[in-house]
Design an enzyme around this catalytic site. Sequence first.
Site, PDB file in Angstrom:
ATOM      1  N   HIS A 192       0.251  -1.370  -0.237  1.00  0.00           N
ATOM      2  CA  HIS A 192      -0.280  -0.085  -0.257  1.00  0.00           C
ATOM      3  C   HIS A 192       1.239   1.414   0.041  1.00  0.00           C
ATOM      4  O   HIS A 192       0.498   2.745   0.138  1.00  0.00           O
ATOM      5  CB  HIS A 192      -0.685   0.204   1.507  1.00  0.00           C
ATOM      6  CG  HIS A 192      -1.725  -0.888   1.161  1.00  0.00           C
ATOM      7  ND1 HIS A 192      -2.265  -2.621   1.613  1.00  0.00           N
ATOM      8  CD2 HIS A 192      -3.117  -1.137   0.920  1.00  0.00           C
ATOM      9  CE1 HIS A 192      -2.883  -3.055   1.487  1.00  0.00           C
ATOM     10  NE2 HIS A 192      -3.429  -1.819   0.719  1.00  0.00           N
ATOM     11  N   ASP A 265      -5.309  -6.165  -7.185  1.00  0.00           N
ATOM     12  CA  ASP A 265      -4.992  -5.319  -5.851  1.00  0.00           C
ATOM     13  C   ASP A 265      -5.734  -3.923  -6.377  1.00  0.00           C
ATOM     14  O   ASP A 265      -5.724  -3.893  -7.387  1.00  0.00           O
ATOM     15  CB  ASP A 265      -3.899  -5.408  -5.282  1.00  0.00           C
ATOM     16  CG  ASP A 265      -4.310  -5.702  -3.455  1.00  0.00           C
ATOM     17  OD1 ASP A 265      -5.188  -5.404  -3.456  1.00  0.00           O
ATOM     18  OD2 ASP A 265      -3.247  -6.417  -3.232  1.00  0.00           O
TER      19      ASP A 265
END
Length: 540
Positions: A192, A265
């Site tokens: 992230h 993702d």
Amino acid sequence: MREIQEMSLREKIGQMILCGFEGTEPSESLETLIVEQRIGGVIYFARNVQNTEQIAELSGRLQEIAERNGTLPLWISIDQEGGMVARITEGVALMPGSMALAAGDAGPQGAYEASFISGKELRSLGINLNFAPDLDVNNNPDNPVIGVRSFGESPEKVAQYGREAVRGFQDANVVATAKHFPGHGDTNTDSHLDLPTITHDEARIRAVELVPFVEAIEGGVDAIMSSHIYFPALESKKLPVTLSKTVLTGLLREELGYDGVIMTDCMEMHAISEHYGTVAAAVMAVEAGADLVLISHRQDLQVGAIAAIEQAVREGRIAEAHIDASVRRLLALKARRGVIAEQPHDEAALEVGTAAHCAVAARLSEASITLVKDEQQLLPLPRVRTLAVTVAAAVSSGVDEAYAGVASLGAALAEHGLDVLNRVLPLAEVNERRAAVLADAAAAEQIVIGTYNARFHPAQVALVRDLQALGKPLVVVALRVPYDLLEFPDVSTFVAAYESRPLALQSTARALLGMVTPQGRLPVSLGSDYPAGWRWESVQ
């Protein structure tokens, strides 16, 4: 089922995009995405959730918008792994997370039970696609983003539990998504925030990381999510797996023979957005072999990605036949899971958070509590004045979300009649409130502290050391990763709870007070003294 030849290029590309949005009801901008961009579906985050009735109504309204405007029924997706990663936490039977399930004595059947019940409840709320289970093999104590989301450090155990979790969701008619291919368990970087690299050679990757995914493929998993990680042994160019045709098409599709849906993702994660740009990378992901591209936040990036993929097709960079192949997989899966034949939702038929479902969650949670050591035989806790300190859960990575609540270990102990001085420390305030906690300890005969990822937060380690120095009976409970023990290996009594959800706190309190005997076994090694499979009773 809608025929591919009846669909425009824009409509086909829209089916390949999954979008996040703001708010708890359909907005004008979201309706535009559904009606004009013909998106394939949406993803729910905590920002979209108020309660179960609202979720069910939202799901129904979104599908009604699609039906009213002649677009295909939507994927309605969510990250509901259980434990610490869950978007719906109230009104449902929130199951323990993967590592807690693996610690329990129910075996892989427990993973099936948890996933099947979770799947039934999601389907009751109109949710048809879940980004679970996590099939990463967590063998790196410094992993900041996986940890307790994994079933453990054994590839074989992760494979067994993962296959049963997949079966549970799919038996409940919810798409299961195995993630994060080919494995996010041995990183010390959160994708992230940046682009991780895993430098293991190919033999090691095949022997460890790939094992659970091969098992899931053999078990017929509906979808596999790619990781934003660079594996030099698998890709000669410096590309994360999500953008690597060598890995997604060459390894996953062709060599491993996977014919289900490949999804990415979130393309706004920094591993992608900061290195390649979300819109440009969406095109690269489709080229690499992704069928479904996830963009969780910004509408300009969602619309931009659709336009960029369409332009790439019109310019000949991507063959329209390539798009058709992806859309066929997506529509076939929508048909198999009953999405295309979705019936109007009956709110009166909600079956969530039932007593029977919650009883299963409680049983699985209680079975997970692991007594790692009790050298001074401090347990069960005597009923004396007790300082109970809980380091409050915090958003520790991009996949976590803050959640409301006043649950604490002290409150759970007090509920069972213990005389408790209850203190809750926000993670960011541990250091500044250390002196106050030590002052409180003077009035207590024993101390219990629940740590939360102490391995990554030196102030917690310092607090535990200070409490040790007082010489009073001290019990340490790890409320997330059990690796906390590595930071203070000389504490005499250490319990692994794996999560700080209210149910886990209740289970921990019951174990500390001797109301139940801790039966959990470590799914990961804590140094050489406490190998995977360990529990204290096994050597008594």
